[in-house]
Design an enzyme around this catalytic site. Sequence first.
Site, PDB file in Angstrom:
ATOM      1  N   ARG A 115       0.431  -1.282  -0.302  1.00 35.32           N
ATOM      2  CA  ARG A 115       0.126   0.005  -0.228  1.00 35.32           C
ATOM      3  C   ARG A 115       1.100   1.556   0.098  1.00 35.32           C
ATOM      4  NH1 ARG A 115      -2.891   0.900   5.741  1.00 35.32           N
ATOM      5  NH2 ARG A 115      -0.944   2.337   5.666  1.00 35.32           N
ATOM      6  N   HIS A 166      -3.881   4.492   4.251  1.00 38.65           N
ATOM      7  CA  HIS A 166      -4.990   3.350   5.116  1.00 38.65           C
ATOM      8  C   HIS A 166      -6.263   4.047   4.299  1.00 38.65           C
ATOM      9  CE1 HIS A 166      -7.951   0.515   6.186  1.00 38.65           C
ATOM     10  NE2 HIS A 166      -8.544   1.858   7.449  1.00 38.65           N
ATOM     11  N   TYR A 186       3.766   5.814  11.989  1.00 36.14           N
ATOM     12  CA  TYR A 186       3.945   4.459  12.299  1.00 36.14           C
ATOM     13  C   TYR A 186       4.394   3.859  11.040  1.00 36.14           C
ATOM     14  CZ  TYR A 186      -0.147   3.719   9.162  1.00 36.14           C
ATOM     15  OH  TYR A 186      -1.429   3.567   8.327  1.00 36.14           O
TER      16      TYR A 186
END
Lengths: 338, 382
Positions: B272, B276, B285
């Site tokens: 990805r 998200h 993160y």
Amino acid sequence: MSSTTAPDAESPIDQLNLVEAVCDGLYTEMSQNEDVVVLGEDVGKNGGVFRATDGLYEVFGDGRVIDTPLAEAGIVGSAIGLALSGLRPVAEMQFMGFIYPAFDQLVSHAARLRSRSHGQYTVPMVVRAPYGGGIHAPEHHSESKEAFFAHEPGLKVVCPSTPYDAKGLLIASLRDPDPVIFLEPKLIYRAFKEAVPTGSYEVPLSDASVRREGSDISVYTWGAMTRPTLIAADNLADEHGVDAEVVDLRTLSPLDTETIVESFKKTGRAAVVHEAPKTAGLGAEVSSTIQEEALLYQEAPIKRITGFDAPVPLHGVEDYYLPQAVRIQEGILETVGF
Amino acid sequence: MSAQKELDQQDTSSPVPTDEQPVQILDKDGNVRPNATVPDLSDEELVSMYEDIKLARRFDQRAISFQRQGRIATYAPMTGQEGAQVATSYALNDQDWLFPTYREHAAKYVHGVRLASLLKPLRGIREGYAVPDGVNVMPEYIPIATQVPQAMGMAWGHKLQEKTDRAVLCHLGDGATSEGDFHEGLNFAGVFDVPAVFVCNNNQWAISVPRERQTASETIAQKAQAYGIESVRVDGLDPLAVYQVTNEALNKAKNPARDERRPTLIEAVLYRYGAHTTADDPSVYRDGDEADEWKEKDPVDRLQKYLYKEGILDERLEAELDDRIEAKISDAIAEAERAEADPNQIFEYVYDEMPDRLREQQEELNALREKYGDEPFNGVLE
């Protein structure tokens, strides 16, 4: 009646919004009780998708602030086990709409282990979940399903409407001997700030709060709907001379029937405002309680001003679904004019 | 070994997958790997696949910028995954069914959902979830892994009714493999031997939780073994390899050989590139450099290099594709922005027949709108 502790008069005060107060409540209790562990999806390094656990990972480490695999039944089921082992788990469900895989664990086990073991085993734990609509979130991210949990004996269901209460109710939940479903109104996570003491204090899980005194009608609500209800009450006072009393239930199970009935005896009229669908929502429970306890005081039918008996729609028409000040006002006027 | 390194350290002598090695047809420079066979696609089909992958990337860019302008709500970006999305849908026949998640915009588009229909729900208008008759696409699944047992069930139903011409393709992510629904769905699929293909788009991250925190399994593909289902790992950034393994899995689902079982779990190893969703900030993160390594094997670049080398694509044709892509997306945006949500849609389609109580609620709302107009219904906290 839970013991209540007032904040120390000397405590410094912060101006916090509701989600910051949740985070501060977790931090405060984790600092004092090393048995408290936080677990869930994205609660650690990311600090929670709403930042409700922001900074806790850095302070307490990944032994106490634990990112789990993506599995609600696993998170809640393992939290029950953690509680049975002597820890105090706080499980985060990322959104209330995703709590259903954990439903079996909550209603078949967390709620009943005390009674099933004849008092031998208990499950002191908290399950936090952001609930409700109004933030234009994607589908399945806006549910209000408190009635599912209030219907289950053995669970406590708590729903704050202010930053001060969010922290105090959360700390009380973290000290409660029973499992608590702690529902956070995400619509007002960042809507306003208020003074929140930095120290430790509890708001008891037994007391509703009268947010506005009034004599013409008692309006019962909780969580995010407290705000539009108060707005409606002020508008009615200004525009129609109607004096509404607004009662914030705060704990949805067990209900503070004493405060509910006392207010009704004073006003003789009632409306209940909630986001959840009307049919079998908690409004029915409040209304029946009043009928059972104070029928002879009743001056008008009890009005329910609620979400519709339909799924929460996509955000294009979401604001029509939620009870608005205008709908709340109209419902109150109808009841007062009966 | 990291998934990234696996794709780099392919044993160049064999295209045969093992547990360790995802299937690959193109190397990162767009050359056909030794011993690999290019799938049986015509030049036109290859160009069309490339155009759709490029369109998906452009759609993603426009959607993200639209979200930032407040013209659509939260959007789940697919950049990095569009090669796998387009290629899996290219392997479908019209009668095959697609179960997408909230990220499979391009997979839906290739299987017959109009671009404007993809945009409408992002503008809060539900009608985009309704697809024309004959377009076999379910509304996107948002609660994680819930689609897996349902896709299995539909495939089972087709089998019981002897509708042997169709299979069901079900998308899921790496996070979904932790949910009970995933295990229950795969277990049923094995027991009832159903014509279904489960594609796990393993993009290495479930919001902020990395793949290694999601499962201690060496691979996601190996989970199929517990349920008696075959599995295959594929380089999810290689559209030709994804097309090939999906096509084989769909054929096997419909026409298994005597000793073959119908269901397959495909693990597409990919990444990805972005957030998200537009509500997420990955810089909190994960290391920003991580994506760069994957981008060296980018599906758009790889297929482009291959097509140029083969003489199937040139700059003139590419300019034509780009113009067409821009026009298609602009038209879709214009159509989606003309659409308006009607509050009466709240009450529609809840039941086959609207209950009296719900009709009363609809009438109450409309009476209030009549009396006060629509202005007071804008926002809840004012």
